[in-house]
Design a protein around this motif. Structure first.
Motif, mmCIF file in Angstrom:
data_model
loop_
_atom_site.group_PDB
_atom_site.id
_atom_site.type_symbol
_atom_site.label_atom_id
_atom_site.label_comp_id
_atom_site.label_asym_id
_atom_site.label_seq_id
_atom_site.Cartn_x
_atom_site.Cartn_y
_atom_site.Cartn_z
ATOM 1 N N UNK A 50 -13.411 -5.438 -9.924
ATOM 2 C CA UNK A 50 -11.635 -5.326 -10.165
ATOM 3 C C UNK A 50 -11.612 -4.161 -11.140
ATOM 4 N N UNK A 51 -12.745 -4.098 -12.020
ATOM 5 C CA UNK A 51 -12.382 -2.972 -13.195
ATOM 6 C C UNK A 51 -12.266 -1.436 -12.407
ATOM 7 N N UNK A 52 -12.789 -1.346 -11.091
ATOM 8 C CA UNK A 52 -12.803 0.020 -10.360
ATOM 9 C C UNK A 52 -11.866 -0.319 -9.450
ATOM 10 N N UNK A 53 -11.460 -1.275 -8.850
ATOM 11 C CA UNK A 53 -10.619 -1.483 -7.699
ATOM 12 C C UNK A 53 -9.480 -1.482 -8.074
ATOM 13 N N UNK A 54 -9.016 -2.054 -9.195
ATOM 14 C CA UNK A 54 -7.792 -2.261 -9.637
ATOM 15 C C UNK A 54 -6.736 -2.874 -8.762
ATOM 16 N N UNK A 55 -7.005 -4.349 -8.124
ATOM 17 C CA UNK A 55 -6.089 -4.635 -7.094
ATOM 18 C C UNK A 55 -5.213 -5.680 -7.717
ATOM 19 N N UNK A 56 -5.774 -6.362 -8.962
ATOM 20 C CA UNK A 56 -4.785 -7.378 -9.446
ATOM 21 C C UNK A 56 -3.350 -6.767 -9.601
ATOM 22 N N UNK A 57 -3.078 -5.590 -9.945
ATOM 23 C CA UNK A 57 -1.726 -4.911 -10.207
ATOM 24 C C UNK A 57 -0.955 -5.097 -8.992
ATOM 25 N N UNK A 58 -1.612 -5.084 -7.637
ATOM 26 C CA UNK A 58 -0.759 -5.124 -6.442
ATOM 27 C C UNK A 58 -0.315 -6.546 -6.188
ATOM 28 N N UNK A 59 0.443 -7.059 -7.020
ATOM 29 C CA UNK A 59 0.902 -8.508 -6.670
ATOM 30 C C UNK A 59 1.487 -9.016 -5.647
ATOM 31 N N UNK A 270 0.630 4.828 -6.478
ATOM 32 C CA UNK A 270 0.501 5.042 -7.876
ATOM 33 C C UNK A 270 -0.755 4.214 -8.555
ATOM 34 N N UNK A 271 -0.781 3.010 -8.151
ATOM 35 C CA UNK A 271 -1.877 2.274 -8.691
ATOM 36 C C UNK A 271 -3.240 2.560 -8.311
ATOM 37 N N UNK A 272 -3.393 2.918 -6.880
ATOM 38 C CA UNK A 272 -4.463 3.128 -6.248
ATOM 39 C C UNK A 272 -5.221 4.503 -6.525
ATOM 40 N N UNK A 273 -4.253 5.363 -6.697
ATOM 41 C CA UNK A 273 -4.464 6.726 -6.966
ATOM 42 C C UNK A 273 -5.288 6.869 -8.376
ATOM 43 N N UNK A 274 -4.669 6.081 -9.328
ATOM 44 C CA UNK A 274 -5.305 6.126 -10.575
ATOM 45 C C UNK A 274 -6.365 5.297 -10.814
ATOM 46 N N UNK A 275 -6.549 4.386 -9.771
ATOM 47 C CA UNK A 275 -7.926 3.689 -9.856
ATOM 48 C C UNK A 275 -8.959 4.637 -9.374
ATOM 49 N N UNK A 276 -8.539 5.301 -8.230
ATOM 50 C CA UNK A 276 -9.749 6.195 -7.748
ATOM 51 C C UNK A 276 -10.193 7.357 -8.643
ATOM 52 N N UNK A 277 -9.022 7.960 -9.332
ATOM 53 C CA UNK A 277 -9.128 8.771 -10.462
ATOM 54 C C UNK A 277 -10.291 8.290 -11.392
ATOM 55 N N UNK A 278 -10.076 7.325 -12.028
ATOM 56 C CA UNK A 278 -11.149 6.403 -12.938
ATOM 57 C C UNK A 278 -12.330 6.439 -12.454
ATOM 58 N N UNK A 279 -12.343 5.739 -11.201
ATOM 59 C CA UNK A 279 -13.716 5.459 -10.560
ATOM 60 C C UNK A 279 -14.411 6.860 -10.384
ATOM 61 N N UNK A 280 -13.880 7.855 -9.867
ATOM 62 C CA UNK A 280 -14.569 8.927 -9.246
ATOM 63 C C UNK A 280 -14.429 10.256 -10.351
ATOM 64 N N UNK A 281 -13.679 10.297 -11.291
ATOM 65 C CA UNK A 281 -13.516 11.299 -12.488
ATOM 66 C C UNK A 281 -13.680 10.778 -13.661
ATOM 67 N N UNK A 282 -12.834 9.907 -14.046
ATOM 68 C CA UNK A 282 -12.454 9.547 -15.543
ATOM 69 C C UNK A 282 -13.811 8.691 -16.035
#
Ligand SMILES: [Fe+2]
Ligand SMILES: [Fe+2]
Length: 313
Positions: A50-59, A270-282
């Motif tokens: 979840x810390x990479x996928x960030x799906x819990x925000x998509x309620x 917006x949530x998923x772009x940020x999740x991908x940014x963190x996973x693959x760059x940040x």
């Protein structure tokens, strides 16, 4: 004095090459021991933490829909890592090619590194094929790898080496912080990430030496220019992440048969772009060991990277 410093440095570097090679030879695993035969993916389980996928925000998604999206993101992970490894492989070979007759341990360590990246490319492809045996729809991903490699390899070697260093540290933090102690993930996917982590640990050390060698003798202004180009590569990857988010959204709608409302789509993007940014760059940009290497080249450039990093977290 300078001569002594050089000798000490050289002997430290030599021992890193020798030790890294020895660890690589010990760790070396086979693809068929990780996936295939009775080792299949369990689609009742998530593939990504979840810390990479960030799906819990998509309620607005049900638990079942989140599981499907998690698995799509697992597929994306296979594709993105497969994609970046396709530019790492020729770059490492080009780096070692002009000095094949020089330092035996160095040559062997880099050839081992390149051989492992070729194996990882095949590993990610094998997992992707396994994924498609069960997953109901085709999932599109950015690419093709050759076009991405061409766009990245036009940059100067130090910028590319920094991007590679970023990727290697990323694979380390993904496993140690999010996967190692996670008991919910599919066993095969977890094994993939563990085995990748095991070999990438040596790559990260070799990359740091590659960065230091390429930066040797450069002025502050030249290093600044290389970091400019490194950030351009980051921008290129980020653009890819934005496109990948839309492709994941389409795959999700195809796989579940659900069409998201306009508001839900915006939130997803917006949530998923940020999740991908963190996973693959940040996650790489903020890694202490990555920053340490940049700081050795130039404290000012380290500070510059630390300033932009929050955008990707
Ligand atoms: Fe790899
Ligand atoms: Fe690697």
């Amino acid at each position: 004095m300078l001569g002594e410093a050089y000798t000490n440095n050289k002997s430290t570097t030599d021992s890193i090459y020798r030790d890294t090679l020895a660890v690589s030879q010990r760790v070396n695993w086979r693809i068929e021991d990780i996936i295939g035969g009775d080792k299949t993916l369990d689609f009742t389980k998530p593939f990504m933490p979840e810390s990479l996928a960030r799906l819990s925000k998509l309620d607005f998604l049900s638990a079942d829909e989140r599981l499907v999206l998690n698995q799509i993101k697992g597929h994306t992970y296979l594709q993105v890592f497969g994609l970046v490894e396709e530019f790492i492989l020729p770059f490492v070979l080009d780096h070692v090619r002009p000095s094949l007759d020089k330092d035996d341990y160095r040559v062997r360590a880099f050839l081992q590194f390149a051989g492992e990246e070729a194996k990882h490319i095949q590993l990610f492809k094998t997992f992707t094929a396994e994924f498609h045996k069960t997953f109901p729809v085709k999932c599109e991903t950015i690419g093709p790898p050759s076009a991405v490699a061409t766009a990245i390899l036009i940059h100067q070697p130090l910028a590319v080496a920094l991007a590679i260093l970023l990727i290697e540290w990323m694979s380390q933090i993904h496993y140690t912080d999010s996967i190692k102690d996670n008991q919910n993930l599919d066993a095969q996917f977890k094994s993939l990430l563990k085995n990748h982590w095991l070999e990438e640990a040596q790559h990260a050390k070799l990359d740091a030496l590659m960065v230091e060698a390429l930066a040797e003798g450069m002025t502050e202004a030249e290093i600044e220019r290389a970091v400019d180009e490194f950030l351009e590569i980051g921008g290129f990857l980020d653009d890819g992440m934005r496109q990948q988010t839309l492709l994941d959204l389409e795959s999700f709608e195809r796989a579940t048969g659900r069409t998201l409302s306009e508001g839900e789509r915006e939130s997803f993007k917006s949530v998923q772009h940020q999740a991908n940014r963190y996973t693959y760059i940040g996650s790489g940009l903020t890694h202490p060991r990555f920053l340490e290497t940049v700081g050795k080249l130039s404290p000012a450039q380290r500070a510059r990277i630390e300033e932009v990093a929050p955008i990707f977290c």
